[in-house]
Design a protein around this motif. Structure first.
Motif, mmCIF file in Angstrom:
data_model
loop_
_atom_site.group_PDB
_atom_site.id
_atom_site.type_symbol
_atom_site.label_atom_id
_atom_site.label_comp_id
_atom_site.label_asym_id
_atom_site.label_seq_id
_atom_site.Cartn_x
_atom_site.Cartn_y
_atom_site.Cartn_z
ATOM 1 N N ASP A 231 0.832 -1.203 0.000
ATOM 2 C CA ASP A 231 0.000 0.000 0.000
ATOM 3 C C ASP A 231 0.869 1.258 0.000
ATOM 4 O O ASP A 231 2.112 1.182 -0.050
ATOM 5 N N GLY A 232 0.229 2.402 0.070
ATOM 6 C CA GLY A 232 0.957 3.665 -0.030
ATOM 7 C C GLY A 232 1.892 3.940 1.122
ATOM 8 O O GLY A 232 2.806 4.772 1.005
ATOM 9 N N THR A 233 1.698 3.248 2.246
ATOM 10 C CA THR A 233 2.579 3.449 3.407
ATOM 11 C C THR A 233 3.747 2.470 3.422
ATOM 12 O O THR A 233 4.577 2.519 4.334
ATOM 13 N N GLY A 234 3.779 1.564 2.444
ATOM 14 C CA GLY A 234 4.832 0.555 2.416
ATOM 15 C C GLY A 234 4.471 -0.732 3.125
ATOM 16 O O GLY A 234 5.311 -1.646 3.229
ATOM 17 N N GLN A 235 3.229 -0.834 3.628
ATOM 18 C CA GLN A 235 2.782 -2.057 4.297
ATOM 19 C C GLN A 235 2.550 -3.155 3.262
ATOM 20 O O GLN A 235 1.884 -2.929 2.250
ATOM 21 N N ILE A 236 3.097 -4.351 3.514
ATOM 22 C CA ILE A 236 2.986 -5.475 2.584
ATOM 23 C C ILE A 236 1.774 -6.325 2.955
ATOM 24 O O ILE A 236 1.579 -6.682 4.121
ATOM 25 N N ASN A 282 7.250 -19.404 -1.522
ATOM 26 C CA ASN A 282 7.538 -18.670 -2.755
ATOM 27 C C ASN A 282 6.813 -17.331 -2.688
ATOM 28 O O ASN A 282 5.587 -17.282 -2.581
ATOM 29 N N PHE A 283 7.573 -16.245 -2.746
ATOM 30 C CA PHE A 283 6.997 -14.907 -2.678
ATOM 31 C C PHE A 283 7.050 -14.262 -4.065
ATOM 32 O O PHE A 283 8.118 -14.220 -4.696
ATOM 33 N N TRP A 284 5.887 -13.762 -4.499
ATOM 34 C CA TRP A 284 5.757 -13.167 -5.826
ATOM 35 C C TRP A 284 5.467 -11.673 -5.699
ATOM 36 O O TRP A 284 4.659 -11.245 -4.878
ATOM 37 N N TRP A 285 6.141 -10.897 -6.547
ATOM 38 C CA TRP A 285 5.966 -9.446 -6.561
ATOM 39 C C TRP A 285 6.006 -8.966 -8.015
ATOM 40 O O TRP A 285 6.967 -9.224 -8.735
ATOM 41 N N LYS A 286 4.909 -8.337 -8.444
ATOM 42 C CA LYS A 286 4.810 -7.853 -9.830
ATOM 43 C C LYS A 286 5.113 -8.967 -10.839
ATOM 44 O O LYS A 286 5.899 -8.779 -11.778
ATOM 45 N N SER A 287 4.512 -10.123 -10.618
ATOM 46 C CA SER A 287 4.624 -11.297 -11.501
ATOM 47 C C SER A 287 6.006 -11.930 -11.511
ATOM 48 O O SER A 287 6.278 -12.819 -12.318
ATOM 49 N N GLU A 291 13.789 -13.627 -5.047
ATOM 50 C CA GLU A 291 14.870 -14.503 -4.580
ATOM 51 C C GLU A 291 15.196 -14.139 -3.136
ATOM 52 O O GLU A 291 15.986 -13.245 -2.868
ATOM 53 N N ILE A 292 14.555 -14.852 -2.216
ATOM 54 C CA ILE A 292 14.725 -14.606 -0.784
ATOM 55 C C ILE A 292 15.703 -15.635 -0.218
ATOM 56 O O ILE A 292 15.545 -16.840 -0.435
ATOM 57 N N ASP A 293 16.675 -15.169 0.518
ATOM 58 C CA ASP A 293 17.738 -16.050 1.007
ATOM 59 C C ASP A 293 17.315 -16.760 2.297
ATOM 60 O O ASP A 293 17.786 -16.456 3.393
ATOM 61 N N ILE A 294 16.387 -17.710 2.150
ATOM 62 C CA ILE A 294 15.997 -18.574 3.267
ATOM 63 C C ILE A 294 15.888 -20.000 2.745
ATOM 64 O O ILE A 294 15.483 -20.226 1.604
ATOM 65 N N MET A 329 11.437 -6.734 1.658
ATOM 66 C CA MET A 329 11.570 -5.306 1.363
ATOM 67 C C MET A 329 12.918 -4.993 0.743
ATOM 68 O O MET A 329 13.019 -4.187 -0.186
ATOM 69 N N ASP A 330 13.969 -5.654 1.250
ATOM 70 C CA ASP A 330 15.303 -5.458 0.685
ATOM 71 C C ASP A 330 15.340 -5.919 -0.779
ATOM 72 O O ASP A 330 15.929 -5.271 -1.642
ATOM 73 N N THR A 331 14.692 -7.060 -1.048
ATOM 74 C CA THR A 331 14.668 -7.606 -2.410
ATOM 75 C C THR A 331 13.841 -6.717 -3.335
ATOM 76 O O THR A 331 14.217 -6.452 -4.474
ATOM 77 N N MET A 332 12.691 -6.240 -2.842
ATOM 78 C CA MET A 332 11.872 -5.325 -3.636
ATOM 79 C C MET A 332 12.628 -4.049 -3.952
ATOM 80 O O MET A 332 12.563 -3.531 -5.071
ATOM 81 N N GLY A 333 13.372 -3.573 -2.953
ATOM 82 C CA GLY A 333 14.120 -2.335 -3.140
ATOM 83 C C GLY A 333 15.210 -2.446 -4.187
ATOM 84 O O GLY A 333 15.625 -1.472 -4.797
ATOM 85 N N GLY A 334 15.629 -3.723 -4.417
ATOM 86 C CA GLY A 334 16.678 -3.946 -5.413
ATOM 87 C C GLY A 334 16.172 -4.069 -6.816
ATOM 88 O O GLY A 334 16.949 -4.212 -7.762
ATOM 89 N N ASP A 335 14.817 -4.071 -6.984
ATOM 90 C CA ASP A 335 14.244 -4.207 -8.322
ATOM 91 C C ASP A 335 14.450 -2.946 -9.143
ATOM 92 O O ASP A 335 14.438 -1.844 -8.603
#
Length: 335
Positions: A231-236, A282-287, A291-294, A329-335
């Motif tokens: 959302d607009g506040t950054g809440q996932i 498996n986490f999906w963002w914008k289709s 790549e989450i390191d767990i 959030m770190d992975t999204m920020g790297g997109d």
């Protein structure tokens, strides 16, 4: 339209083999008749009575039948024809009590059984077995614990044949526990917010969950596909649920499923080969798959003296809700 399941094909063949001539055919015809009555008149009405619940209708029952078949594998040949018959009939009836309310639904089988069966003394032994086996799939035992299988015997007579009620009930109970997934909800109904707000988490959980019964690999696998929005506040979010809330709920379900795996196989040697529960997120963002390191989670029968009680964050502390959110959030920020 009901498509015959694999376990029903085996049931038909076993009845005809064990009871040559018309008797085996009559047995299977009885099963088809009661299934038809339930599928046509009873099971679809659960959704009308309790629309907030995930599906407990014909699709769910078919899924439980399929799960029972996969759980048994080659061990299905260890069941007599009557035992397999009782297992299938018990699966048909196990959730019908929801028509009389969710609370103690596992104990509200008798009246609906009589209606679907047509009553009569000929089915008394079968009715007792179905009530006991179906009634043990959830809820509480007479001692107030959840150890519902404890009080079932392994020589319950049905049609003059002793059946292993405890083992059969364990198969039903575990097959029902694994019957989760997208087939139990409606994405369209979620999108238009047709479910009560306090039920959305359960429907959204069903939407992300997939189970695999891997008997040759000695495991139950849970595969999550989690589609994220921000959302607009950054809440996932996952649908309408905050990611942290969904993860917390998923963790309770994972632990519960693993407990059921160990519990049911204690009472049923046919489940002995299931030695672990494996879980992949498996986490999906914008289709795109993030790549989450767990590492995948692994819950096994291994107990190391002194270990903490089995909880997800005790198995792998990378799975704390806050750490997962940070990694995402770190992975999204790297997109």
């Amino acid at each position: 339209m009901w498509e015959k399941s694999e376990i029903e094909r085996v049931l038909e063949a076993q009845l005809e083999a064990q009871y040559p001539g018309s008797k085996g055919e009559e047995f299977y015809a009885q099963y088809i008749l009661v299934r038809k009555n339930l599928v046509d008149e009873i099971l679809p009405e659960i959704k009308a009575i309790a629309p907030e619940l995930t599906d407990h209708g014909p699709v769910h029952v078919k899924n439980v039948l399929d799960n029972a078949y996969l759980l048994l594998g080659e061990d299905i040949n260890k069941l007599s024809a009557v035992e397999l018959y009782v297992l299938c009939v018990s699966i048909l009836f196990h959730d019908v009590g929801n028509l009389h309310g969710r609370k103690k639904h596992n104990k509200n089988i008798a009246e609906i059984y009589d209606y679907a069966r047509g009553g009569g003394h000929a089915f008394r032994d079968e009715k007792i077995a179905v009530m006991q086996i179906g009634g043990a799939h959830t809820g509480y035992a007479k001692d107030g614990t959840k150890n519902t299988l404890k009080y079932l015997g392994n020589s319950l007579p049905v049609y003059e044949v002793p059946i292993k009620a405890q083992k059969i009930a364990a198969i039903l109970r575990f097959a029902d526990e694994i019957a989760e997934g997208i087939q139990r909800t409606s994405l369209y109904m979620q999108n238009i917010h047709a479910y009560p707000i306090d039920s959305m988490l359960y429907h959204e959980y069903a939407n992300i969950t997939k189970h695999c019964i891997d008997k040759s690999g000695s495991r139950i696998a849970i595969d999550y596909h989690i589609y994220l929005t921000v959302d607009g506040t950054g809440q996932i979010y996952v649908g309408t649920s905050k990611l942290e809330e969904m993860l917390k709920y998923a963790y309770t379900r994972i632990v519960n499923l693993d407990q059921e795996r160990r519990y049911n196989k204690h009472y049923c040697s046919w489940l002995a080969n299931f030695k672990r529960t494996s879980v992949t997120f498996n986490f999906w963002w914008k289709s795109e798959l993030l790549e989450i390191d767990i590492d995948p989670l692994e819950l096994s029968d291994l107990v190391v003296p002194g270990d903490d009680e089995k909880q997800i964050v005790n198995i792998d502390n990378n799975y704390t809700e806050s750490n997962i959110v940070k990694l995402i959030m770190d992975t999204m920020g790297g997109d």
